[in-house]
Design a protein around this motif. Structure first.
Motif, PDB file in Angstrom:
ATOM      1  N   GLY A 114       0.822  -1.200   0.000  1.00 30.47           N
ATOM      2  CA  GLY A 114       0.000   0.000   0.000  1.00 30.47           C
ATOM      3  C   GLY A 114       0.851   1.243   0.000  1.00 30.47           C
ATOM      4  N   LEU A 115       0.325   2.310  -0.582  1.00 30.31           N
ATOM      5  CA  LEU A 115       0.995   3.605  -0.587  1.00 30.31           C
ATOM      6  C   LEU A 115      -0.041   4.656  -0.248  1.00 30.31           C
ATOM      7  N   TRP A 116       0.217   5.417   0.823  1.00 32.63           N
ATOM      8  CA  TRP A 116      -0.717   6.452   1.240  1.00 32.63           C
ATOM      9  C   TRP A 116       0.036   7.782   1.366  1.00 32.63           C
ATOM     10  N   GLN A 117      -0.639   8.867   1.011  1.00 33.67           N
ATOM     11  CA  GLN A 117      -0.033  10.191   1.061  1.00 33.67           C
ATOM     12  C   GLN A 117      -0.983  11.171   1.727  1.00 33.67           C
ATOM     13  N   TYR A 118      -0.396  12.146   2.411  1.00 36.48           N
ATOM     14  CA  TYR A 118      -1.171  13.273   2.914  1.00 36.48           C
ATOM     15  C   TYR A 118      -0.497  14.552   2.426  1.00 36.48           C
ATOM     16  N   GLY A 119      -1.264  15.454   1.838  1.00 38.93           N
ATOM     17  CA  GLY A 119      -0.745  16.758   1.449  1.00 38.93           C
ATOM     18  C   GLY A 119      -0.144  16.832   0.063  1.00 38.93           C
TER      19      GLY A 119
END
Length: 203
Positions: A76-81
């Motif tokens: 999984g790859l998650w990003q914020y901003g």
């Protein structure tokens, strides 16, 4: 007024302020740990956890990756901003990411990277920054924690801070160090749940 009394009063005020800061930071960490374990069970909660990391460390971007080479379903790859349009373009620029290419040989399970591995001159002079990253977000300093790194699994948490702000300091590093054991447990939970779901679907 005795100067020694003034000195004592200033020292007391500083101690009280330090206690308030530590108390607030402890409260932030407890909240982050709760969000982290919630995300391990429900992956839709990862962005909320990353937003909490960004607020606690005064960061503009936070990225989190779990890459299981043995099963894409466990990755999984998650990003914020990070803007959506930039995410779509990132795959083309990933090989030129000066942060990643510099740190990659140093990756080791449990290692905390306290500040950017390059100088501002090196980052701002790079093709990666000028033609990609800097077009979307003006960040410079980064820190990170290598949750796991071996032949089967790589997991990293990496906040990034605006170039206009001071670099990360000891208080920020402590956040990653405190989160590390919880990140390792959360990733293990996430992996086990993913495997159980695959077995259930196959059965």
């Amino acid at each position: 007024i005795d100067r020694r009394d003034l000195g004592r009063e200033q020292a007391i005020r500083k101690c009280r302020m330090a206690r308030r800061i530590h108390s607030r930071r402890d409260s932030d960490l407890l909240r982050l740990v709760d969000q982290l374990y919630a995300a391990a069970i429900d992956p839709t909660q990862w962005p909320l956890f990353l937003e909490g990391v960004a607020e606690t460390t005064d960061s503009e971007i936070v990225g989190f990756i779990i890459h299981d080479v043995s099963a894409n379903e466990g990755s999984g790859l998650w990003q914020y901003g990070f803007p959506e349009e930039a995410l779509g373009e990132y795959a083309r620029w990933a090989p030129k990411n000066v942060y990643v290419t510099t740190v990659a040989p140093l990756l080791k399970t449990g290692r905390v990277f306290r500040n950017a591995p390059l100088s501002r001159r090196e980052v701002f002079g790079s093709q990666y920054y000028n033609e990609f990253l800097g077009r979307y977000v003006k960040v410079f300093d980064t820190m990170g924690v290598c949750v796991f790194h071996d032949a089967a699994l790589t997991s990293l948490l990496t906040p990034c801070r605006s170039a206009a702000k001071p670099d990360y300091g000891p208080e920020d590093h402590l956040v990653l160090e405190a989160l590390l054991p919880h990140l390792q447990r959360a990733v293990s939970i996430y992996q086990r749940l993913g495997s159980a779901q695959l077995e259930k679907a196959a059965g």
